[in-house]
Design a protein around this motif. Structure first.
Motif, PDB file in Angstrom:
ATOM      1  N   GLU A 422     -63.250 -71.499  65.679  1.00  0.00           N
ATOM      2  CA  GLU A 422     -62.145 -71.947  66.547  1.00  0.00           C
ATOM      3  C   GLU A 422     -62.271 -70.793  67.494  1.00  0.00           C
ATOM      4  OE1 GLU A 422     -60.947 -74.274  66.026  1.00  0.00           O
ATOM      5  OE2 GLU A 422     -61.199 -74.698  64.805  1.00  0.00           O
ATOM      6  N   LEU A 425     -65.301 -70.476  69.781  1.00  0.00           N
ATOM      7  CA  LEU A 425     -65.838 -71.949  70.378  1.00  0.00           C
ATOM      8  C   LEU A 425     -64.838 -71.899  71.703  1.00  0.00           C
ATOM      9  CD1 LEU A 425     -66.224 -75.173  67.903  1.00  0.00           C
ATOM     10  CD2 LEU A 425     -67.946 -74.543  69.977  1.00  0.00           C
ATOM     11  N   ARG A 429     -67.187 -72.096  75.165  1.00  0.00           N
ATOM     12  CA  ARG A 429     -66.708 -73.180  75.569  1.00  0.00           C
ATOM     13  C   ARG A 429     -66.040 -73.751  77.022  1.00  0.00           C
ATOM     14  NH1 ARG A 429     -66.434 -77.786  70.789  1.00  0.00           N
ATOM     15  NH2 ARG A 429     -68.820 -78.394  70.782  1.00  0.00           N
ATOM     16  N   THR A 473     -45.320 -77.579  67.217  1.00  0.00           N
ATOM     17  CA  THR A 473     -44.662 -77.897  66.873  1.00  0.00           C
ATOM     18  C   THR A 473     -45.051 -79.945  68.098  1.00  0.00           C
ATOM     19  OG1 THR A 473     -42.741 -76.663  67.892  1.00  0.00           O
ATOM     20  CG2 THR A 473     -42.060 -78.670  66.878  1.00  0.00           C
ATOM     21  N   ALA A 476     -48.391 -80.932  66.212  1.00  0.00           N
ATOM     22  CA  ALA A 476     -47.688 -81.492  64.482  1.00  0.00           C
ATOM     23  C   ALA A 476     -47.078 -82.788  64.533  1.00  0.00           C
ATOM     24  CB  ALA A 476     -47.019 -80.004  63.860  1.00  0.00           C
ATOM     25  N   ASP A 477     -45.859 -82.889  65.306  1.00  0.00           N
ATOM     26  CA  ASP A 477     -45.140 -83.642  65.368  1.00  0.00           C
ATOM     27  C   ASP A 477     -45.434 -85.224  66.523  1.00  0.00           C
ATOM     28  OD1 ASP A 477     -42.951 -82.195  64.344  1.00  0.00           O
ATOM     29  OD2 ASP A 477     -41.910 -82.118  65.503  1.00  0.00           O
ATOM     30  N   GLN A 478     -46.118 -85.059  67.149  1.00  0.00           N
ATOM     31  CA  GLN A 478     -46.239 -86.175  67.744  1.00  0.00           C
ATOM     32  C   GLN A 478     -48.234 -86.718  67.576  1.00  0.00           C
ATOM     33  OE1 GLN A 478     -45.467 -85.941  71.846  1.00  0.00           O
ATOM     34  NE2 GLN A 478     -42.935 -85.308  70.997  1.00  0.00           N
ATOM     35  N   LEU A 479     -48.812 -85.589  66.564  1.00  0.00           N
ATOM     36  CA  LEU A 479     -49.863 -86.115  66.737  1.00  0.00           C
ATOM     37  C   LEU A 479     -51.074 -86.285  67.393  1.00  0.00           C
ATOM     38  CD1 LEU A 479     -50.159 -88.379  63.410  1.00  0.00           C
ATOM     39  CD2 LEU A 479     -50.439 -86.311  63.303  1.00  0.00           C
ATOM     40  N   ILE A 480     -50.581 -84.933  68.301  1.00  0.00           N
ATOM     41  CA  ILE A 480     -52.128 -85.116  69.597  1.00  0.00           C
ATOM     42  C   ILE A 480     -52.818 -83.596  69.371  1.00  0.00           C
ATOM     43  CG2 ILE A 480     -50.425 -85.507  71.082  1.00  0.00           C
ATOM     44  CD1 ILE A 480     -50.133 -82.614  72.245  1.00  0.00           C
ATOM     45  N   ALA A 481     -53.843 -83.524  69.802  1.00  0.00           N
ATOM     46  CA  ALA A 481     -55.081 -83.238  69.519  1.00  0.00           C
ATOM     47  C   ALA A 481     -55.350 -81.823  70.468  1.00  0.00           C
ATOM     48  CB  ALA A 481     -56.352 -84.473  69.896  1.00  0.00           C
ATOM     49  N   ARG A 484     -54.721 -77.619  68.876  1.00  0.00           N
ATOM     50  CA  ARG A 484     -54.480 -77.196  67.317  1.00  0.00           C
ATOM     51  C   ARG A 484     -55.496 -75.825  67.119  1.00  0.00           C
ATOM     52  NH1 ARG A 484     -52.705 -80.989  65.075  1.00  0.00           N
ATOM     53  NH2 ARG A 484     -53.493 -82.719  65.869  1.00  0.00           N
ATOM     54  N   GLY A 485     -56.855 -75.638  67.681  1.00  0.00           N
ATOM     55  CA  GLY A 485     -57.785 -74.837  67.809  1.00  0.00           C
ATOM     56  C   GLY A 485     -56.669 -73.274  67.234  1.00  0.00           C
ATOM     57  N   VAL A 487     -53.607 -73.110  66.901  1.00  0.00           N
ATOM     58  CA  VAL A 487     -52.454 -72.994  65.776  1.00  0.00           C
ATOM     59  C   VAL A 487     -53.224 -72.649  64.747  1.00  0.00           C
ATOM     60  CG1 VAL A 487     -51.229 -74.774  64.885  1.00  0.00           C
ATOM     61  CG2 VAL A 487     -51.241 -75.231  67.436  1.00  0.00           C
ATOM     62  N   LEU A 488     -54.269 -73.603  63.985  1.00  0.00           N
ATOM     63  CA  LEU A 488     -55.411 -72.740  63.256  1.00  0.00           C
ATOM     64  C   LEU A 488     -54.913 -71.286  63.301  1.00  0.00           C
ATOM     65  CD1 LEU A 488     -58.009 -74.733  62.609  1.00  0.00           C
ATOM     66  CD2 LEU A 488     -55.910 -74.887  61.623  1.00  0.00           C
ATOM     67  N   ASN A 491     -52.198 -69.535  62.370  1.00  0.00           N
ATOM     68  CA  ASN A 491     -50.936 -69.665  61.279  1.00  0.00           C
ATOM     69  C   ASN A 491     -52.201 -68.954  59.908  1.00  0.00           C
ATOM     70  OD1 ASN A 491     -48.235 -71.558  60.697  1.00  0.00           O
ATOM     71  ND2 ASN A 491     -49.851 -72.296  61.836  1.00  0.00           N
TER      72      ASN A 491
END
Lengths: 519, 100
Positions: A422, A425, A429, A473, A476-481, A484-485, A487-488, A491
């Protein structure tokens, strides 16, 4: 007893006294001293008393009461592989013939055995024994040379005992690669790794000779440059006259000043050395490989660097080539061979094609200062355009980490690989905008004391600041893209730190088999 | 008595990452388009060892598309790393995640 006398002594084994008499008569006429015994046990007893090396060949019948000729053959193979055994079998006993040849019998003869056939077979068997004994003698001498070389290596590097880790693996019994360390005074050390062209006994001889030249000059106060110039002149003037190049020496030497924390390096033809800091982040010293000594009069300049108490790592071509063959980072391979957490020999036996010498030197200022516990495992640079090769880059990373830390829990490795992918990239990119002329650097270090892995990824882009609490947040809540990398990474790593406007990311991973903390 | 329609299964043969997601996206779209009677879509990730951010985006996209059409999504997994990722990204709040 000399080989010439031994070659004339033949042991005959047969329970048939008349056959023994006939065989003995044939061989005595041909000039052999023949010893006859009626059984395998008697043969073993005679071989123990007289010693196997006093015989040039054994001729034995297959079928005898108590034990067979095959039993005798197996015994001889255990005690003296050089001694030839001829098996006499009855016609039609093909399975015994095949078995005997597989076990190492030199020849077999079908009964009845005529005088000329027996004499010819005995002559060939004795010749084979002599050949095998000459080969064994050469091998023993090579082994002795290798042992001497290993002993010398240990002595020559003892000046930096406690700071220096040395790995040496000649491709044969002895090789042309060598390492040496000399204490110039209390805080100055001279360290050299060298590689004579070729990896045979001749190379081992030249290597020892040139190391002697270096040692003698250093004892008389010569500088590193003077030593290299002298060795270069010796090679060009004495061995490589005119356009003929018989011998060359790749050598890399460092003068280390621990008190002032500085290092001076001269590299003629060896792979580029690495210097790491206390964080374990490694950087190369120098750029392209210079020519080895013995080719041209000119030498490259000395490179000077400040130290930061980390490590100096350098090695001969053999390690670099092996790493390339294994498709792993040479730093990771270097760590593996130095730490020997698991015996690296099976891997090296499969992949190494050349002699290997590698050293790791710990560079803390004082002997009682805390030692560097972070070892560099990777130092790579990727262009933005290489984002398309991320699977290949990921495999290289994964192989390198598993090579260095073979007992790593695969669940933990899975998290590390995902974060690595992640972050890299993202750097290629976005930071490098997938352009071929923009670059991201990757560094990985292993902390042997804390048992943790540390990754640094830095790009030369414009940077971007992230508000993790908000992004995580919303994503996760609104399922937006978006994001996310990262965020991974946040965590899965035990700690991540972004600096330089988001251009520099560091991640820490504990490597214990305990599950990483859940959010 | 009519039985509930069986789930439409979309197997993923390996890792779901930036290099494979587009191909799986096409396969899943094709599968959903060829059968309109589904109400449960089962994404079978049991052969996957890794799902990266692009793979997660594909999962999110499928979940949103299926939900818009009144259906639901079940994700089958076998790897603990993927289970943790689906938990902290809260994807498991939007789809049933089954460790199988």
């Amino acid at each position: 007893m000399s080989d010439a006398v031994a070659s004339l002594r033949v042991l005959m084994v047969d329970d048939d006294p008349s056959a023994l008499f006939i065989y003995k008569t044939h061989l005595v006429r041909a000039g052999y001293q023949v010893f006859c015994v009626p059984s395998v046990s008697a043969a073993k007893q005679l071989l123990e008393t007289e010693k196997t090396e006093t015989f040039g060949a054994i001729v034995t019948d297959y079928w005898m009461p108590g034990a067979t000729g095959f039993d005798l053959l197996r015994y001889v193979r255990q005690v003296d592989k050089t001694l030839s055994v001829i098996m006499i079998t009855a016609e039609g006993e093909k399975e015994h013939v095949a078995l005997s040849l597989r076990e190492g019998a030199q020849n077999f003869l079908d009964k009845p055995v005529s005088g000329p056939v027996l004499r010819e077979a005995a002559a060939k068997a004795v010749e084979a024994t002599q050949r095998q004994r000459r080969l064994r003698a050469t091998d023993d001498e090579a082994k002795a040379l290798g042992d001497t070389q290993r002993l010398l290596l240990g002595r020559k590097t003892s000046a930096l005992e406690g700071r220096l880790r040395l790995f040496s693996r000649p491709n044969g019994q002895a090789g042309g690669d060598f390492a040496a360390a000399y204490a110039l005074d209390e805080s100055h050390f001279f360290v050299m790794v060298s590689d004579v062209s070729g990896h045979d006994l001749k190379a081992a001889y030249y290597s020892a000779y040139l190391q002697g030249v270096a040692h003698g000059m250093l004892d008389r106060g010569a500088s590193m440059e003077q030593v290299f110039r002298r060795m270069n002149a010796l090679l060009i003037d004495e061995w490589n006259k005119g356009s003929k190049v018989e011998l060359s020496l790749s050598a890399c030497a460092a003068v280390i000043d621990l008190y002032r924390q500085s290092i001076h390096i001269l590299n003629c033809g060896l792979p580029i050395p690495y210097l790491s800091d206390l964080e374990g982040w490694a950087s190369t010293i120098g750029e392209a490989k210079a020519s080895p000594l013995g080719w041209f009069d000119e030498l490259p300049g000395v490179l000077n660097r400040k130290l930061d108490g980390g490590l100096l790592a350098f090695w001969s071509d053999g390690l670099e080539d092996t790493a390339q063959h294994m498709k792993v980072s040479p730093l990771a391979l270097s760590y593996r061979v130095h730490t020997r957490k698991q015996d690296p020999e099976p891997l090296l036996a499969e992949h190494a094609q050349d002699d290997i010498v590698a050293v790791f030197i710990e560079l803390s200022a004082k002997p009682d200062a805390p030692r560097c516990t972070r070892f560099p495992l990777l130092d790579e640079t990727y262009s933005g355009a290489q984002a398309a090769n991320i699977d290949e880059i990921q495999s290289y990373f994964e192989r390198s980490i598993l090579l260095a830390i073979p007992d790593l829990d695969l669940v933990v490795l899975g998290d590390i690989v995902l974060c690595y992918r992640e972050a890299l990239l993202n750097a290629l990119r976005h930071g490098c905008q997938a352009k071929p002329d923009r670059f991201a650097i990757l560094k990985v270090a292993f902390d042997s004391k804390a048992n943790s892995l540390h990754i640094l990824i830095q790009d030369d882009g414009n940077g971007h600041l992230f508000d993790f609490d908000t992004h995580e947040t919303v994503a996760a809540d609104q399922l937006i893209a978006e994001h996310r990398g990262l965020v991974l990474v946040k965590n899965l790593a035990s700690r991540m730190h972004l600096s330089a406007r988001g251009n520099r990311l560091t991640m820490d991973f504990p490597l214990s088999s305990a599950q990483p903390p859940n959010p | 008595m009519s039985s509930a329609p069986s789930p439409i299964s979309c197997p993923v043969a390996g890792d779901l990452t930036s290099t494979t997601a587009a191909a799986y996206r096409a396969l899943i779209d094709q599968k959903l388009a060829s059968n309109t009677s589904w109400s449960l879509v089962e994404l079978d990730l049991r052969a996957s060892r890794m799902v990266d951010s692009v793979g997660l985006n594909l999962l999110v996209s499928v979940i949103k598309g299926v939900k818009e059409k009144g259906g639901s999504v079940r994700i089958l997994i076998a790897h603990p790393n993927i289970q943790r990722i689906l938990a902290f990204t809260r994807i498991d709040k939007h789809a049933e995640v089954r460790m199988a």
